[in-house]
Design an enzyme around this catalytic site. Structure first.
Site, PDB file in Angstrom:
ATOM      1  N   ASP A 140       0.771  -1.093  -0.100  1.00 25.09           N
ATOM      2  CA  ASP A 140       0.060  -0.013  -0.168  1.00 25.09           C
ATOM      3  C   ASP A 140       0.860   1.170  -0.102  1.00 25.09           C
ATOM      4  OD1 ASP A 140       0.788   0.372   2.651  1.00 25.09           O
ATOM      5  OD2 ASP A 140      -1.262   0.102   3.451  1.00 25.09           O
ATOM      6  N   HIS A 141       0.240   2.438   0.243  1.00 28.39           N
ATOM      7  CA  HIS A 141       1.217   3.662   0.023  1.00 28.39           C
ATOM      8  C   HIS A 141       2.237   3.706   1.203  1.00 28.39           C
ATOM      9  CE1 HIS A 141      -2.517   4.117   2.908  1.00 28.39           C
ATOM     10  NE2 HIS A 141      -1.712   4.923   3.525  1.00 28.39           N
ATOM     11  N   ARG A 191       6.346   0.012   8.816  1.00 22.49           N
ATOM     12  CA  ARG A 191       6.511   0.683   9.968  1.00 22.49           C
ATOM     13  C   ARG A 191       7.116   0.375  10.953  1.00 22.49           C
ATOM     14  NH1 ARG A 191       0.465   3.344   8.929  1.00 22.49           N
ATOM     15  NH2 ARG A 191       0.914   5.205   7.593  1.00 22.49           N
ATOM     16  N   HIS A 238       9.277 -25.004   6.749  1.00 24.50           N
ATOM     17  CA  HIS A 238       8.241 -25.656   7.341  1.00 24.50           C
ATOM     18  C   HIS A 238       6.981 -25.650   6.872  1.00 24.50           C
ATOM     19  CE1 HIS A 238      10.582 -27.090  11.489  1.00 24.50           C
ATOM     20  NE2 HIS A 238      11.299 -27.173  10.210  1.00 24.50           N
ATOM     21  N   ASN A 239       6.777 -24.412   6.433  1.00 27.69           N
ATOM     22  CA  ASN A 239       5.242 -24.095   5.866  1.00 27.69           C
ATOM     23  C   ASN A 239       5.324 -23.968   4.513  1.00 27.69           C
ATOM     24  OD1 ASN A 239       5.801 -21.832   8.659  1.00 27.69           O
ATOM     25  ND2 ASN A 239       4.380 -23.715   8.875  1.00 27.69           N
ATOM     26  N   CYS A 276       2.476  -3.448   4.157  1.00 26.40           N
ATOM     27  CA  CYS A 276       2.142  -2.294   4.343  1.00 26.40           C
ATOM     28  C   CYS A 276       2.571  -1.938   5.664  1.00 26.40           C
ATOM     29  CB  CYS A 276       0.450  -2.799   4.487  1.00 26.40           C
ATOM     30  SG  CYS A 276       0.067  -3.926   6.123  1.00 26.40           S
ATOM     31  N   GLY A 277       1.701  -1.029   6.446  1.00 30.30           N
ATOM     32  CA  GLY A 277       2.207  -0.465   7.519  1.00 30.30           C
ATOM     33  C   GLY A 277       3.007  -1.335   8.568  1.00 30.30           C
ATOM     34  N   THR A 278       2.192  -2.298   8.471  1.00 29.51           N
ATOM     35  CA  THR A 278       2.430  -3.637   9.844  1.00 29.51           C
ATOM     36  C   THR A 278       2.815  -4.655   9.117  1.00 29.51           C
ATOM     37  OG1 THR A 278       0.235  -4.151   9.877  1.00 29.51           O
ATOM     38  CG2 THR A 278       0.856  -2.644  11.664  1.00 29.51           C
ATOM     39  N   GLY A 279       2.231  -4.799   7.935  1.00 30.45           N
ATOM     40  CA  GLY A 279       2.236  -6.149   7.127  1.00 30.45           C
ATOM     41  C   GLY A 279       1.297  -7.083   7.388  1.00 30.45           C
ATOM     42  N   GLY A 312      -2.425  -6.528   7.600  1.00 29.68           N
ATOM     43  CA  GLY A 312      -3.527  -6.312   6.832  1.00 29.68           C
ATOM     44  C   GLY A 312      -3.396  -7.015   5.612  1.00 29.68           C
ATOM     45  N   ARG A 367       7.873 -34.745   7.163  1.00 26.03           N
ATOM     46  CA  ARG A 367       6.772 -34.755   7.879  1.00 26.03           C
ATOM     47  C   ARG A 367       5.925 -33.292   7.994  1.00 26.03           C
ATOM     48  NH1 ARG A 367      11.226 -32.755  10.814  1.00 26.03           N
ATOM     49  NH2 ARG A 367      10.782 -30.979  12.320  1.00 26.03           N
ATOM     50  N   HIS A 368       6.651 -32.186   7.305  1.00 28.10           N
ATOM     51  CA  HIS A 368       6.028 -30.968   6.942  1.00 28.10           C
ATOM     52  C   HIS A 368       4.894 -30.977   5.914  1.00 28.10           C
ATOM     53  CE1 HIS A 368       8.718 -29.609   9.933  1.00 28.10           C
ATOM     54  NE2 HIS A 368       9.749 -29.998   9.127  1.00 28.10           N
ATOM     55  N   ARG A 383       1.217 -31.515   7.050  1.00 31.51           N
ATOM     56  CA  ARG A 383       0.521 -30.237   7.681  1.00 31.51           C
ATOM     57  C   ARG A 383       0.113 -29.324   6.621  1.00 31.51           C
ATOM     58  NH1 ARG A 383       5.515 -31.214  12.025  1.00 31.51           N
ATOM     59  NH2 ARG A 383       4.917 -33.170  12.671  1.00 31.51           N
TER      60      ARG A 383
HETATM   61  C1  RB5 Z   1      -2.426   2.077   6.823  1.00 30.66           C
HETATM   62  O1  RB5 Z   1      -2.576   3.395   7.459  1.00 30.66           O
HETATM   63  C2  RB5 Z   1      -2.342   1.018   7.499  1.00 30.66           C
HETATM   64  O2  RB5 Z   1      -3.762   0.612   8.102  1.00 30.66           O
HETATM   65  C3  RB5 Z   1      -1.771  -0.292   6.735  1.00 30.66           C
HETATM   66  O3  RB5 Z   1      -0.704   0.216   6.247  1.00 30.66           O
HETATM   67  C4  RB5 Z   1      -1.661  -1.557   7.365  1.00 30.66           C
HETATM   68  O4  RB5 Z   1      -0.675  -1.388   8.400  1.00 30.66           O
HETATM   69  C5  RB5 Z   1      -2.717  -2.469   7.594  1.00 30.66           C
HETATM   70  O5  RB5 Z   1      -2.653  -3.656   8.411  1.00 30.66           O
END
Ligand code: RB5
Length: 149
Positions: free
Chosen positions: A12-13, A113, A102-103, A69-72, A74, A136-137, A140
């Site tokens: 995303d942005h 972020r 494994h996965n 994304c910001g946290t990865g 979403g 074994r993986h 699963r």
């Molecule tokens: C965008 O503000 C933020 O919500 C998105 O990048 C992400 O972190 C969502 O999981």
């Protein structure tokens, strides 16, 4: 030469700069980069970018996907809704290696972020150089697929 040398990248942005740094990094390793954007810093919803990358991987067009994304989190959740996708968010290289070993993860998600560029590139390297161990993986991983219905 790898059989399927293509890696799709999307974000995303919040992660455009980091995505472009990853693109340059893996292109220098010989991977063919399919960067599907976006390029504008205008706010854009992460689910559509996660889905777009996931479809390239699920179809077999691309061997792996790397999404941000910001946290990865979403964008990972969105990608994992696409049948055949196994995507994990990683903030440590051990996990980035293990989700391949494994996965049999076919996508890696990174929070722009959360981690800096140096760690992000190490995560990518750990993910791309590890191989699925099978054994074994394998059953699963098949059980994960069976949950998709
Ligand atoms: C965008 O503000 C933020 O919500 C998105 O990048 C992400 O972190 C969502 O999981």
């Amino acid at each position: 030469m790898r059989a399927n040398n293509q890696i799709v990248l999307s974000s995303d942005h919040t992660a455009i700069q980091l995505r472009q740094a990853i693109a340059a990094h893996i292109a220098a390793q010989g991977w063919e980069v399919v960067d599907i954007g976006p390029t504008s810093s205008e706010s854009t919803p992460y689910p559509q970018h996660g889905e777009a990358a996931a479809r390239r991987v699920a179809s077999g067009d691309c061997r792996f996907g790397i999404i941000l994304c910001g946290t990865g989190q979403g964008i990972m959740m969105a990608a994992n809704k696409v049948k055949g996708i196994r995507c994990g968010v990683c903030v440590d290289t051990f996990s980035a290696r293990m989700i391949r070993q494994h996965n049999d993860a076919n996508m890696l998600s990174i929070g722009a972020r959360v981690v800096g560029e140096g760690l992000a590139l190490d995560l990518v390297d750990a993910f791309l150089t590890a191989e699925f161990e099978g054994g074994r993986h394998a059953p699963r991983v098949e059980m994960i697929g069976a949950l998709e219905g």
